[in-house]
Motif scaffolding. Sequence first.
Motif, PDB file in Angstrom:
ATOM      1  N   ILE A 255      33.582 -33.008  -8.277  1.00  0.00           N
ATOM      2  CA  ILE A 255      34.647 -32.017  -8.386  1.00  0.00           C
ATOM      3  C   ILE A 255      35.178 -32.021  -9.819  1.00  0.00           C
ATOM      4  O   ILE A 255      35.587 -33.062 -10.337  1.00  0.00           O
ATOM      5  N   THR A 256      35.159 -30.865 -10.456  1.00  0.00           N
ATOM      6  CA  THR A 256      35.774 -30.717 -11.772  1.00  0.00           C
ATOM      7  C   THR A 256      37.000 -29.834 -11.609  1.00  0.00           C
ATOM      8  O   THR A 256      36.895 -28.666 -11.234  1.00  0.00           O
ATOM      9  N   ALA A 257      38.147 -30.421 -11.865  1.00  0.00           N
ATOM     10  CA  ALA A 257      39.411 -29.714 -11.633  1.00  0.00           C
ATOM     11  C   ALA A 257      40.069 -29.349 -12.963  1.00  0.00           C
ATOM     12  O   ALA A 257      39.859 -30.026 -13.972  1.00  0.00           O
ATOM     13  N   PRO A 258      40.874 -28.303 -12.978  1.00  0.00           N
ATOM     14  CA  PRO A 258      41.623 -27.971 -14.196  1.00  0.00           C
ATOM     15  C   PRO A 258      42.656 -29.051 -14.509  1.00  0.00           C
ATOM     16  O   PRO A 258      43.057 -29.823 -13.628  1.00  0.00           O
ATOM     17  N   VAL A 259      43.086 -29.081 -15.773  1.00  0.00           N
ATOM     18  CA  VAL A 259      44.000 -30.131 -16.213  1.00  0.00           C
ATOM     19  C   VAL A 259      45.303 -30.114 -15.430  1.00  0.00           C
ATOM     20  O   VAL A 259      45.905 -31.164 -15.175  1.00  0.00           O
ATOM     21  N   TRP A 260      45.768 -28.928 -14.996  1.00  0.00           N
ATOM     22  CA  TRP A 260      47.054 -28.880 -14.286  1.00  0.00           C
ATOM     23  C   TRP A 260      46.983 -29.625 -12.953  1.00  0.00           C
ATOM     24  O   TRP A 260      48.004 -30.131 -12.473  1.00  0.00           O
ATOM     25  N   VAL A 261      45.798 -29.730 -12.369  1.00  0.00           N
ATOM     26  CA  VAL A 261      45.650 -30.511 -11.138  1.00  0.00           C
ATOM     27  C   VAL A 261      45.873 -31.998 -11.434  1.00  0.00           C
ATOM     28  O   VAL A 261      46.532 -32.706 -10.673  1.00  0.00           O
ATOM     29  N   LEU A 262      45.311 -32.456 -12.555  1.00  0.00           N
ATOM     30  CA  LEU A 262      45.539 -33.845 -12.967  1.00  0.00           C
ATOM     31  C   LEU A 262      47.016 -34.107 -13.177  1.00  0.00           C
ATOM     32  O   LEU A 262      47.523 -35.167 -12.813  1.00  0.00           O
ATOM     33  N   ARG A 263      47.725 -33.134 -13.756  1.00  0.00           N
ATOM     34  CA  ARG A 263      49.160 -33.281 -13.989  1.00  0.00           C
ATOM     35  C   ARG A 263      49.897 -33.535 -12.672  1.00  0.00           C
ATOM     36  O   ARG A 263      50.773 -34.401 -12.585  1.00  0.00           O
ATOM     37  N   ILE A 264      49.517 -32.829 -11.638  1.00  0.00           N
ATOM     38  CA  ILE A 264      50.141 -32.993 -10.325  1.00  0.00           C
ATOM     39  C   ILE A 264      49.805 -34.357  -9.731  1.00  0.00           C
ATOM     40  O   ILE A 264      50.673 -35.068  -9.219  1.00  0.00           O
ATOM     41  N   VAL A 265      48.514 -34.724  -9.830  1.00  0.00           N
ATOM     42  CA  VAL A 265      48.065 -36.007  -9.264  1.00  0.00           C
ATOM     43  C   VAL A 265      48.780 -37.176  -9.929  1.00  0.00           C
ATOM     44  O   VAL A 265      49.264 -38.097  -9.249  1.00  0.00           O
ATOM     45  N   THR A 266      48.856 -37.159 -11.253  1.00  0.00           N
ATOM     46  CA  THR A 266      49.479 -38.287 -11.944  1.00  0.00           C
ATOM     47  C   THR A 266      50.992 -38.302 -11.748  1.00  0.00           C
ATOM     48  O   THR A 266      51.605 -39.367 -11.705  1.00  0.00           O
ATOM     49  N   PHE A 267      51.605 -37.118 -11.590  1.00  0.00           N
ATOM     50  CA  PHE A 267      53.042 -37.064 -11.324  1.00  0.00           C
ATOM     51  C   PHE A 267      53.365 -37.761 -10.003  1.00  0.00           C
ATOM     52  O   PHE A 267      54.258 -38.606  -9.930  1.00  0.00           O
ATOM     53  N   PHE A 268      52.601 -37.416  -8.969  1.00  0.00           N
ATOM     54  CA  PHE A 268      52.847 -38.042  -7.665  1.00  0.00           C
ATOM     55  C   PHE A 268      52.389 -39.494  -7.646  1.00  0.00           C
ATOM     56  O   PHE A 268      52.972 -40.325  -6.955  1.00  0.00           O
ATOM     57  N   GLY A 269      51.346 -39.801  -8.431  1.00  0.00           N
ATOM     58  CA  GLY A 269      50.906 -41.191  -8.533  1.00  0.00           C
ATOM     59  C   GLY A 269      51.995 -42.073  -9.097  1.00  0.00           C
ATOM     60  O   GLY A 269      52.254 -43.171  -8.605  1.00  0.00           O
ATOM     61  N   GLU A 270      52.667 -41.569 -10.133  1.00  0.00           N
ATOM     62  CA  GLU A 270      53.760 -42.333 -10.732  1.00  0.00           C
ATOM     63  C   GLU A 270      54.939 -42.440  -9.757  1.00  0.00           C
ATOM     64  O   GLU A 270      55.577 -43.494  -9.645  1.00  0.00           O
ATOM     65  N   TYR A 271      55.218 -41.357  -9.044  1.00  0.00           N
ATOM     66  CA  TYR A 271      56.322 -41.371  -8.075  1.00  0.00           C
ATOM     67  C   TYR A 271      56.073 -42.400  -6.976  1.00  0.00           C
ATOM     68  O   TYR A 271      56.953 -43.205  -6.635  1.00  0.00           O
ATOM     69  N   VAL A 272      54.845 -42.407  -6.450  1.00  0.00           N
ATOM     70  CA  VAL A 272      54.493 -43.371  -5.397  1.00  0.00           C
ATOM     71  C   VAL A 272      54.573 -44.797  -5.949  1.00  0.00           C
ATOM     72  O   VAL A 272      55.042 -45.714  -5.270  1.00  0.00           O
ATOM     73  N   GLY A 273      54.131 -44.979  -7.188  1.00  0.00           N
ATOM     74  CA  GLY A 273      54.192 -46.297  -7.801  1.00  0.00           C
ATOM     75  C   GLY A 273      55.617 -46.814  -7.896  1.00  0.00           C
ATOM     76  O   GLY A 273      55.894 -47.981  -7.608  1.00  0.00           O
ATOM     77  N   ARG A 274      56.526 -45.932  -8.267  1.00  0.00           N
ATOM     78  CA  ARG A 274      57.928 -46.345  -8.374  1.00  0.00           C
ATOM     79  C   ARG A 274      58.531 -46.651  -7.000  1.00  0.00           C
ATOM     80  O   ARG A 274      59.345 -47.560  -6.850  1.00  0.00           O
ATOM     81  N   MET A 275      58.101 -45.879  -5.999  1.00  0.00           N
ATOM     82  CA  MET A 275      58.624 -46.095  -4.648  1.00  0.00           C
ATOM     83  C   MET A 275      58.112 -47.396  -4.044  1.00  0.00           C
ATOM     84  O   MET A 275      58.836 -48.100  -3.342  1.00  0.00           O
ATOM     85  N   THR A 276      56.837 -47.712  -4.332  1.00  0.00           N
ATOM     86  CA  THR A 276      56.226 -48.905  -3.724  1.00  0.00           C
ATOM     87  C   THR A 276      56.331 -50.144  -4.601  1.00  0.00           C
ATOM     88  O   THR A 276      56.111 -51.258  -4.140  1.00  0.00           O
ATOM     89  N   GLY A 277      56.645 -49.930  -5.885  1.00  0.00           N
ATOM     90  CA  GLY A 277      56.708 -51.058  -6.811  1.00  0.00           C
ATOM     91  C   GLY A 277      55.340 -51.525  -7.263  1.00  0.00           C
ATOM     92  O   GLY A 277      55.211 -52.609  -7.843  1.00  0.00           O
ATOM     93  N   LYS A 278      54.314 -50.710  -7.026  1.00  0.00           N
ATOM     94  CA  LYS A 278      52.948 -51.081  -7.410  1.00  0.00           C
ATOM     95  C   LYS A 278      52.449 -50.136  -8.492  1.00  0.00           C
ATOM     96  O   LYS A 278      52.528 -48.916  -8.354  1.00  0.00           O
ATOM     97  N   VAL A 279      51.924 -50.721  -9.562  1.00  0.00           N
ATOM     98  CA  VAL A 279      51.421 -49.916 -10.665  1.00  0.00           C
ATOM     99  C   VAL A 279      50.117 -49.241 -10.246  1.00  0.00           C
ATOM    100  O   VAL A 279      49.222 -49.865  -9.685  1.00  0.00           O
ATOM    101  N   THR A 280      50.016 -47.938 -10.515  1.00  0.00           N
ATOM    102  CA  THR A 280      48.812 -47.198 -10.195  1.00  0.00           C
ATOM    103  C   THR A 280      48.108 -46.774 -11.483  1.00  0.00           C
ATOM    104  O   THR A 280      48.743 -46.552 -12.510  1.00  0.00           O
ATOM    105  N   ALA A 281      46.778 -46.660 -11.422  1.00  0.00           N
ATOM    106  CA  ALA A 281      46.001 -46.238 -12.597  1.00  0.00           C
ATOM    107  C   ALA A 281      46.239 -44.765 -12.916  1.00  0.00           C
ATOM    108  O   ALA A 281      46.047 -44.326 -14.048  1.00  0.00           O
ATOM    109  N   LEU A 282      46.669 -43.988 -11.917  1.00  0.00           N
ATOM    110  CA  LEU A 282      46.927 -42.566 -12.128  1.00  0.00           C
ATOM    111  C   LEU A 282      48.424 -42.345 -12.267  1.00  0.00           C
ATOM    112  O   LEU A 282      49.147 -42.158 -11.291  1.00  0.00           O
ATOM    113  N   ASN A 283      48.901 -42.404 -13.520  1.00  0.00           N
ATOM    114  CA  ASN A 283      50.324 -42.251 -13.790  1.00  0.00           C
ATOM    115  C   ASN A 283      50.519 -41.269 -14.941  1.00  0.00           C
ATOM    116  O   ASN A 283      49.561 -40.740 -15.503  1.00  0.00           O
ATOM    117  N   ASN A 284      51.756 -41.021 -15.308  1.00  0.00           N
ATOM    118  CA  ASN A 284      52.042 -40.033 -16.343  1.00  0.00           C
ATOM    119  C   ASN A 284      51.436 -40.410 -17.695  1.00  0.00           C
ATOM    120  O   ASN A 284      50.996 -39.539 -18.461  1.00  0.00           O
TER     121      ASN A 284
END
Length: 331
Positions: A255-284
């Motif tokens: 799957i090749t996605a546009p950059v704006w999709v990555l922006r969404i994925v990393t935004f939620f990745g960072e949010y989940v990381g902050r909620m769980t206290g676990k660092v994720t590779a997909l962050n801002n």
Amino acid sequence: MKILITGASGFIGSFIVEEALKRGFETWAAVRKSSSKVYLQDERINFIELNLSSKEQLVEQLKGKGFDYVVHAAGVTKCLNKQDFSRINTQGTKNLVDALMEVGMPLKRLVFISSLSIFGAIKEQQPYEEIRETDTPQPNTAYGKSKLEAEKYLESLGTRVPYIILRPTGVYGPREKDYFIMAKSIKGHSDFAVGYKRQDITFVYVQDVVQAVFLALEKGENGRKYFLSDGLVYQSTTFSDLIHEELGRPWWIRITAPVWVLRIVTFFGEYVGRMTGKVTALNNDKYNILKQRNWRCDIQPAIDELGYQPKYDLKQGVKETIKWYKDNGWL
């Protein structure tokens, strides 16, 4: 000769420890109380606990040790809070260097592991040109900024500390966990790429970084900075293609996605990381790294001045890495 390696329990640091032992150094591995020693099992290793967050404690911990060489490989590539990059990568480096100076340690050389990321997304117009030492760094990540500030501090000391800085591009190999995510995904039949604009990527195998470290300890001019890659340039799909091949070509969906999709994925990745206290590779912070299109860099100075000769191209390096993942039950 006596060598201190910070970040010794980490991916790159553990390989530096192994090479130091092979070369007959009296090897000291700097660790924290919480550090895993799974890759530091050799009985010849001397362990030392260093608190890089406190110069005062470092002074006490380093007194009387008399190291000839220091390799500063400690640092973080991802954090829950952006300020932690500065606290660990920048201030930690400053504390270590200040403590070494305060105890009057007569170092022959300090090698600092920095990163190509200090330059950020420069020279992004096609055809892409190599990033060179004469270019002005424009870091676009908190990680890159923290490494650049650490470099600037070393520069500010002039000749007071004999240092060399290494700036590797993407480092991969056995024990590495971030690129492993891609291998795990491909084994699970999917590959995810971002952006439709051409992306030139560079890599360096961990053992070639280690080679450069020991060349820098022996050669080169104090205060110099060297880029490290395998000397080749790859396209964004090359790495995943090679992993796919080494895994026996399982069926997959790319799957090749546009950059704006990555922006969404990393935004939620960072949010989940902050909620769980676990660092994720997909962050801002990772968003800016993944969307960057030009990772070319000029390694000729390392070749000319250090005698650096990369031994692993991406095909050979991926082969060794996937074999290790398999042999150690990661895949």
